[in-house]
Design an enzyme around this catalytic site. Structure first.
Site, PDB file in Angstrom:
ATOM      1  N   LYS A  33       0.856  -1.204   0.000  1.00  0.00           N
ATOM      2  CA  LYS A  33       0.000   0.000   0.000  1.00  0.00           C
ATOM      3  C   LYS A  33       0.882   1.240   0.000  1.00  0.00           C
ATOM      4  O   LYS A  33       1.844   1.329   0.778  1.00  0.00           O
ATOM      5  CB  LYS A  33      -0.919  -0.040   1.226  1.00  0.00           C
ATOM      6  CG  LYS A  33      -1.809   1.197   1.357  1.00  0.00           C
ATOM      7  CD  LYS A  33      -3.009   0.951   2.256  1.00  0.00           C
ATOM      8  CE  LYS A  33      -2.727   0.979   3.734  1.00  0.00           C
ATOM      9  NZ  LYS A  33      -2.190   2.255   4.245  1.00  0.00           N
ATOM     10  N   GLU A  91       0.715   5.612  -0.084  1.00  0.00           N
ATOM     11  CA  GLU A  91      -0.142   6.780   0.138  1.00  0.00           C
ATOM     12  C   GLU A  91       0.109   7.849  -0.905  1.00  0.00           C
ATOM     13  O   GLU A  91       1.251   8.285  -1.083  1.00  0.00           O
ATOM     14  CB  GLU A  91       0.132   7.375   1.531  1.00  0.00           C
ATOM     15  CG  GLU A  91      -0.274   6.462   2.661  1.00  0.00           C
ATOM     16  CD  GLU A  91      -0.075   7.121   4.019  1.00  0.00           C
ATOM     17  OE1 GLU A  91       0.200   8.335   4.103  1.00  0.00           O
ATOM     18  OE2 GLU A  91      -0.207   6.389   5.025  1.00  0.00           O
ATOM     19  N   GLU A 116      -9.389   6.996   3.172  1.00  0.00           N
ATOM     20  CA  GLU A 116      -9.433   7.326   4.609  1.00  0.00           C
ATOM     21  C   GLU A 116     -10.023   8.721   4.826  1.00  0.00           C
ATOM     22  O   GLU A 116      -9.577   9.700   4.205  1.00  0.00           O
ATOM     23  CB  GLU A 116      -7.999   7.247   5.181  1.00  0.00           C
ATOM     24  CG  GLU A 116      -7.924   7.596   6.656  1.00  0.00           C
ATOM     25  CD  GLU A 116      -6.623   7.185   7.327  1.00  0.00           C
ATOM     26  OE1 GLU A 116      -5.790   6.510   6.687  1.00  0.00           O
ATOM     27  OE2 GLU A 116      -6.442   7.541   8.509  1.00  0.00           O
TER      28      GLU A 116
END
Ligand code: KIV
Length: 272
Positions: free
Chosen positions: A119, A121, A188
């Site tokens: 993952k 960001e 998020e």
């Protein structure tokens, strides 16, 4: 010590895509060690994330910025030994993917330890790195919305995409990352409507945390699920151990069930 449970059928990127197509929700949770990975993957959770949140919940820092690839690699090794078939996702920590080649080296190090997807960001600026990783056999989960590694830039843990122009550019950037080959998007802290629009726009599964009830999957941090992290919990957190007479395994199973049945999250856990 008790007899080990039978390994459930393994979750893969393909099985998550199938769940999205069938409009079935799935549950994800962080884990950082052998026993928590065992408990998580034996109680209905499809994806385990070895998150850089470990900088805060394991190491006691006030952000995820001090976490290194070696730290994540150590916890991936521990989790891999306990995992009973969940998809094992690992975070590329702060400054471990500032260039395309560096993203390849950092991701390869985590895949060698047992990660099955990494993952990263960020938004459209990650398109080339995503393409490079995917072409070389490393699946990618893009992480957008509130990206805690950019906390100093964002000025705090705030809801992202409230402004319509920013919301539209988030949708555009999510599409760019999907087209670059990302297999999953983690979203998020965005308003419910934006979570819904992005989930409906993308073909790939969208995992939410503080992104409302419309995403394909939900994720929570292990310490939040069990009420272990000091301080006031975020709006999107629910302590599943509180009032649960049957302990941790049951708290995990209840969370998984609540996500799959659409009971969690509800409006109380979401941003408008
Ligand atoms: O690091 C982490 O645990 C995460 C979750 C907040 C999704 O990225």
């Amino acid at each position: 010590m008790s007899v080990q449970k039978q390994t459930p059928k393994a979750t893969t990127i393909v099985s998550l895509q199938k769940l999205k197509k069938e409009q079935q929700k799935f549950a994800c949770l962080t884990a950082y060690d052998y026993c928590s990975a065992y408990a998580v993957s034996s109680n209905g959770i499809e994806v385990i994330l070895v998150g850089d949140s470990l900088g805060m919940v394991i190491q006691g820092h006030d952000s995820s910025l001090p976490v290194t690839v070696e730290d994540i690699a150590y916890h991936v090794r521990c989790v891999r030994r306990g995992n009973q078939g969940a998809l094992l996702m690992a975070d590329l920590p702060f400054m471990s993917y500032y260039s395309e080649m560096q993203s390849l080296e950092s991701a390869a190090a985590l895949m060698r330890e047992g990660a099955q997807i990494v993952k990263l960001e960020g938004g459209a600026w990650l398109a080339e790195s995503t393409k490079l990783l995917v072409e070389r056999g490393i699946p990618v989960c893009a992480h957008m919305g509130l990206t805690p590694q950019s906390i100093n830039h964002l000025g705090g843990y705030r809801v992202q995409g409230r402004d319509p122009a920013r919301a539209q550019s988030m949708i555009d950037e999510a599409l760019i990352l999907q087209n670059a080959g990302a297999s999953i998007l983690l979203l998020e802290c965005v308003p419910v409507d934006l979570g819904k629009r992005i989930t409906e726009t993308l073909d790939i599964p969208v995992i939410g945390i503080g992104a409302g009830m419309h995403t394909d999957g939900q994720i929570m941090v292990w310490h939040d699920l069990l009420g272990l992290y000091p301080g006031r919990p975020a709006k999107f957190v629910q302590n599943y151990l509180n009032g649960n007479a049957n302990g941790i395994q049951s708290a995990i199973a209840d969370y998984a069930q609540a996500v799959k049945s659409g009971q969690f999250p509800d409006e109380e856990h979401s941003y408008t």
